[in-house]
Design a protein around this motif. Sequence first.
Motif, PDB file in Angstrom:
ATOM      1  N   SER A   1       0.841  -1.210   0.000  1.00 17.32           N
ATOM      2  CA  SER A   1       0.000   0.000   0.000  1.00 17.32           C
ATOM      3  C   SER A   1       0.867   1.247   0.000  1.00 17.32           C
ATOM      4  O   SER A   1       0.545   2.238  -0.657  1.00 17.32           O
TER       5      SER A   1
ATOM      6  N   ASP B   1      -6.705  -0.584  -3.611  1.00 17.39           N
ATOM      7  CA  ASP B   1      -5.802  -1.096  -2.579  1.00 17.39           C
ATOM      8  C   ASP B   1      -6.458  -2.257  -1.840  1.00 17.39           C
ATOM      9  O   ASP B   1      -7.641  -2.205  -1.517  1.00 17.39           O
ATOM     10  N   ASP B   2      -5.660  -3.290  -1.607  1.00 16.79           N
ATOM     11  CA  ASP B   2      -6.109  -4.434  -0.823  1.00 16.79           C
ATOM     12  C   ASP B   2      -7.312  -5.150  -1.416  1.00 16.79           C
ATOM     13  O   ASP B   2      -8.299  -5.419  -0.715  1.00 16.79           O
TER      14      ASP B   2
ATOM     15  N   ARG C   1       4.826  -4.026   9.781  1.00 15.69           N
ATOM     16  CA  ARG C   1       3.839  -3.748  10.840  1.00 15.69           C
ATOM     17  C   ARG C   1       4.180  -4.524  12.106  1.00 15.69           C
ATOM     18  O   ARG C   1       4.143  -3.998  13.203  1.00 15.69           O
TER      19      ARG C   1
HETATM   20 MG   LIG Z   1      -2.059  -2.839   2.182  1.00 12.77          MG
END
Ligand SMILES: [Mg+2]
Length: 264
Positions: free
Chosen positions: A113, A166-167, A239
């Motif tokens: 992203s 996105d995603d 993350r």
């Molecule tokens: Mg993403």
Amino acid sequence: MTMSEIERALCALRLSGIRATLETRILQAQANQEPFLDTFSLILQDELDRRRSRLMDRRYQQSGLDERLTLADLDWRFNPKLPRAACFELHTLKFITEGQNGLIIGKPGTGKSHVAKAIAYQATLQGLNVRYLEADSAFAKYALGNDAEQRKQLRTLLDADLLVLDDLFLARRISDAASEMLQSLVHQRYKLRRSIVVTSNRVVQDWGKYLHDNTMATTILDRLMHRAHLLEFEGKSYRLKEAASRLTGLTAQETIKTDSTKND
Ligand SMILES: [Mg+2]
Ligand SMILES: Nc1ncnc2c1ncn2[C@@H]1O[C@H](COP(=O)(O)OP(=O)(O)O)[C@@H](O)[C@H]1O
């Protein structure tokens, strides 16, 4: 004309860039005894600059982006296998001029992203009309609209110079309305030679399952892949790294350094 009459005229002519700098330019011209043409070109440039920055602001506001990310914010050492050259190639935006697509597929947290948003932001800086959507929420919003609203949403997404989904398939299954929207977007943008950037955690082989229909998946993929840059993002989740660092009280950068020292 008096100065205030000039100001009113500039206002009426919507020349706010000239209005903002005129007094300075007059003082500058007097101080430097500048030839008229030099002063005039400076004044003209002020107006052009103001319009350009307004356009970029408007493009950003319209894009749906929520942050101004760049590729410079990425630490390429964290996941050395990322296709760095391909990311920068997309960032040149040549693919938009050539009507090509970008498919960024891979593991969660690897920066897909981030890269898609950086490309989208760069496109707004170039004055392009960009639409960035988180696929699931865009599909949900579309499904709730009546016919007229759906047509309007599609129109906006078709008109954009660059569309970022996105995603895609984050929720795995998407509704029939969403599948049709996706198909329509991909088909029509393909015909118009307008670019799409898709990011997804799901390998393309599984897309048929999520669309409830293999034929539809094939026709969507055919068009997306026909003129496409395929970027695979392999590696560790940044993350998780950030979450782990928060627990131990280190910044992600420090954690990476600590890790790489361990490996030395
Ligand atoms: Mg993403
Ligand atoms: N290599 C990296 N260097 C610095 N930050 C990164 C890197 N990879 C990911 N991030 C950051 O981690 C978070 C998750 O990245 P994201 O792009 O959302 O991952 P994905 O879309 O692949 O799941 C974002 O805040 C992003 O800016």
